[in-house]
Scaffold this motif. Structure first.
Motif, mmCIF file in Angstrom:
data_model
loop_
_atom_site.group_PDB
_atom_site.id
_atom_site.type_symbol
_atom_site.label_atom_id
_atom_site.label_comp_id
_atom_site.label_asym_id
_atom_site.label_seq_id
_atom_site.Cartn_x
_atom_site.Cartn_y
_atom_site.Cartn_z
ATOM 1 N N ILE A 146 -8.325 -0.951 11.590
ATOM 2 C CA ILE A 146 -7.050 -0.290 11.910
ATOM 3 C C ILE A 146 -7.271 1.221 12.061
ATOM 4 O O ILE A 146 -6.516 1.910 12.738
ATOM 5 C CB ILE A 146 -6.001 -0.560 10.797
ATOM 6 N N GLY A 147 -8.340 1.722 11.402
ATOM 7 C CA GLY A 147 -8.616 3.159 11.483
ATOM 8 C C GLY A 147 -8.253 3.900 10.212
ATOM 9 O O GLY A 147 -8.072 5.117 10.217
ATOM 10 N N ILE A 148 -8.132 3.180 9.094
ATOM 11 C CA ILE A 148 -7.815 3.824 7.807
ATOM 12 C C ILE A 148 -9.128 4.332 7.195
ATOM 13 O O ILE A 148 -10.138 3.642 7.240
ATOM 14 C CB ILE A 148 -7.154 2.799 6.860
ATOM 15 N N ASP A 149 -9.083 5.529 6.611
ATOM 16 C CA ASP A 149 -10.247 6.039 5.884
ATOM 17 C C ASP A 149 -10.226 5.399 4.497
ATOM 18 O O ASP A 149 -9.463 5.803 3.620
ATOM 19 C CB ASP A 149 -10.176 7.566 5.790
ATOM 20 N N VAL A 150 -11.078 4.375 4.308
ATOM 21 C CA VAL A 150 -11.006 3.586 3.061
ATOM 22 C C VAL A 150 -11.596 4.330 1.866
ATOM 23 O O VAL A 150 -11.372 3.945 0.723
ATOM 24 C CB VAL A 150 -11.726 2.221 3.209
ATOM 25 N N ASP A 160 -3.198 -9.361 5.606
ATOM 26 C CA ASP A 160 -3.938 -10.030 6.679
ATOM 27 C C ASP A 160 -3.483 -11.484 6.753
ATOM 28 O O ASP A 160 -3.820 -12.288 5.896
ATOM 29 C CB ASP A 160 -5.442 -9.922 6.389
ATOM 30 N N ILE A 161 -2.677 -11.797 7.788
ATOM 31 C CA ILE A 161 -2.164 -13.167 7.937
ATOM 32 C C ILE A 161 -3.062 -13.891 8.935
ATOM 33 O O ILE A 161 -2.946 -13.707 10.141
ATOM 34 C CB ILE A 161 -0.695 -13.156 8.416
ATOM 35 N N ARG A 286 3.209 5.666 2.864
ATOM 36 C CA ARG A 286 2.462 5.199 4.031
ATOM 37 C C ARG A 286 2.965 3.879 4.613
ATOM 38 O O ARG A 286 2.722 3.575 5.777
ATOM 39 C CB ARG A 286 0.984 5.005 3.654
ATOM 40 N N GLY A 287 3.603 3.075 3.771
ATOM 41 C CA GLY A 287 4.060 1.767 4.248
ATOM 42 C C GLY A 287 2.964 0.711 4.170
ATOM 43 O O GLY A 287 1.888 0.941 3.620
ATOM 44 N N LEU A 288 3.258 -0.473 4.723
ATOM 45 C CA LEU A 288 2.308 -1.594 4.699
ATOM 46 C C LEU A 288 1.741 -1.787 6.098
ATOM 47 O O LEU A 288 2.409 -1.531 7.088
ATOM 48 C CB LEU A 288 3.000 -2.888 4.266
ATOM 49 N N TYR A 289 0.521 -2.307 6.146
ATOM 50 C CA TYR A 289 -0.106 -2.597 7.447
ATOM 51 C C TYR A 289 -0.302 -4.105 7.556
ATOM 52 O O TYR A 289 -0.887 -4.714 6.660
ATOM 53 C CB TYR A 289 -1.473 -1.911 7.539
ATOM 54 N N ILE A 290 0.210 -4.710 8.652
ATOM 55 C CA ILE A 290 -0.065 -6.140 8.827
ATOM 56 C C ILE A 290 -1.018 -6.354 9.986
ATOM 57 O O ILE A 290 -0.932 -5.714 11.021
ATOM 58 C CB ILE A 290 1.185 -7.048 8.991
ATOM 59 N N THR A 291 -1.961 -7.275 9.739
ATOM 60 C CA THR A 291 -2.976 -7.580 10.740
ATOM 61 C C THR A 291 -3.233 -9.086 10.734
ATOM 62 O O THR A 291 -2.610 -9.813 9.975
ATOM 63 C CB THR A 291 -4.252 -6.767 10.434
ATOM 64 N N GLY A 292 -4.123 -9.560 11.597
ATOM 65 C CA GLY A 292 -4.369 -11.000 11.728
ATOM 66 C C GLY A 292 -3.406 -11.620 12.734
ATOM 67 O O GLY A 292 -2.411 -11.002 13.121
ATOM 68 N N LEU A 319 -5.331 -9.321 16.162
ATOM 69 C CA LEU A 319 -6.331 -10.395 16.150
ATOM 70 C C LEU A 319 -7.752 -9.856 16.046
ATOM 71 O O LEU A 319 -8.632 -10.526 15.532
ATOM 72 C CB LEU A 319 -6.227 -11.228 17.436
ATOM 73 N N LYS A 320 -7.944 -8.630 16.565
ATOM 74 C CA LYS A 320 -9.324 -8.123 16.657
ATOM 75 C C LYS A 320 -9.638 -7.046 15.630
ATOM 76 O O LYS A 320 -10.761 -6.570 15.570
ATOM 77 C CB LYS A 320 -9.577 -7.571 18.066
ATOM 78 N N SER A 321 -8.640 -6.643 14.811
ATOM 79 C CA SER A 321 -8.907 -5.515 13.906
ATOM 80 C C SER A 321 -9.969 -5.855 12.855
ATOM 81 O O SER A 321 -10.777 -5.003 12.502
ATOM 82 C CB SER A 321 -7.624 -5.006 13.255
ATOM 83 N N VAL A 322 -9.999 -7.110 12.382
ATOM 84 C CA VAL A 322 -10.989 -7.482 11.353
ATOM 85 C C VAL A 322 -12.404 -7.423 11.927
ATOM 86 O O VAL A 322 -13.315 -6.861 11.315
ATOM 87 C CB VAL A 322 -10.689 -8.881 10.767
#
Length: 341
Positions: A146-150, A160-161, A286-292, A319-322
């Motif tokens: 996603i581009g987050i600095d972990v 991640d669904i 920041r809120g929540l990020y949903i991916t998958g 679909l491709k972020s992971v």
């Protein structure tokens, strides 16, 4: 050793319940459904893999069987998984190279995985020709994608669904702080749609048809701003036994998925309860990020936002972020402490 370095190629793989994606040289070279068609008389004989195998799914005769080697995000059929990985790696080089390369692979795994399941992934990759295997947790890979600095000391919540599991994870300082994983995701949504059509329309449909309905008109809310049109669905009438067609609206699908989405909401609330207060303050900002793949359900971000009263962001290409994050981690695997060797 420098001379033979060109023979070691790097690939990043998102081995998912529903889809498998492979990145090689910064490009997504394979994006196929995680399914393989095998010959029943000779189980080592692969007839088709990916999209071609999916076209055969639920249409086979007794000498062919289609197998989805992953269930709930982990390998359920070891031999089929190994054959599938091997065939998908072959897709990278359609022409057989003169010197077959040895692979350095990074594969992402669910964060709730056990040691035995982890071993199965590693063994499958090694059997399929990997010289070095690195593992990375899916929420970490998703955050990188996603581009987050972990690595910074700030809390981020990633949801991640996927196909088999939904992972709800809070990440800070390149580590997983708290983690909830529930086995309700894309496959469960598909089963809900099949059940709803059976109950309300006495129509029996297959997994593939239900999957298509989910993609075309799947929704998490009954009132959308720009609703999709009703679609025709073909199946077998359970009363007469004759094939028939009905029209299905997105509201019906939203109702069918309601119970499963409610369980995901409950899991998110539970994860927020266990989050340390300083990180909870970061998540509020920041809120929540949903991916998958599940993030593509229409209106899901709006529904979660209304329930949790926090902003919800959907990743650009969920679909491709992971797999993108897995590719980034593979390039800098020395830098990230969370990569498992």
């Amino acid at each position: 050793m420098g001379l033979f370095n060109f023979l070691t190629q790097e690939i990043a793989m998102d081995l998912g319940t529903a889809n498998t994606l492979i990145i090689h040289n910064d490009e997504i070279v394979v994006n196929e459904p995680s399914i393989v068609a095998l010959d029943r008389n000779n189980p080592k004989n692969v007839l088709a893999v990916g999209k071609r195998a999916l076209m055969m799914h639920e249409k086979t005769h007794e000498s062919i069987r289609t197998v989805r080697p992953l269930k709930d995000g982990v390998i359920a059929d070891f031999n089929a998984a190994e054959l599938m990985i091997r065939e998908m790696i072959k897709m990278i080089y359609p022409k057989k190279p003169l010197f077959p390369p040895s692979w350095r692979m990074m594969i992402c795994i669910p964060s709730s995985i056990t040691e035995v399941e982890k071993r199965a992934v590693r063994d499958s990759a090694e059997q399929a020709g990997a010289k070095e295997v690195y593992l990375i947790h899916e929420p970490m890979a998703a955050a990188l994608g996603i581009g987050i600095d972990v690595e910074e000391p700030v809390g981020n919540m990633i949801i991640d669904i996927g196909g088999g599991t939904t992972g709800i994870t809070v990440i800070a300082l390149a580590g997983i702080v708290c983690d909830q994983s529930i086995r309700i995701a894309g496959d469960e949504f598909t089963a809900d749609i099949m059940e709803a059509l059976r109950r309300y329309h006495s129509l029996l449909i297959g997994e593939r048809t239900a999957e298509q309905i989910k993609i075309q008109i799947g929704a998490a809310m009954k009132d959308l701003d720009n609703p999709p049109d009703d679609i025709p669905v073909n199946g077998r009438d359970l009363v007469t036994g004759i094939p028939k067609q009905i029209m299905v609206s997105y509201q019906e699908i939203a109702e069918a998925l309601d119970k499963s989405i409610f369980k995901i909401e409950e899991a998110i609330l539970k994860a927020l309860e266990t989050t340390p207060p300083e990180l909870a303050a970061d998540i509020y900002r920041r809120g929540l990020y949903i991916t998958g793949g599940g993030a593509l359900l229409r209106g899901l971000d709006k529904r979660l936002s209304q329930k949790i009263k926090l902003p919800v962001h959907v990743a650009d290409d969920p679909l491709k972020s992971v797999v993108r994050g897995t590719g980034i981690a593979l390039k800098n695997y020395d830098r990230y402490p969370f990569v498992m060797r």
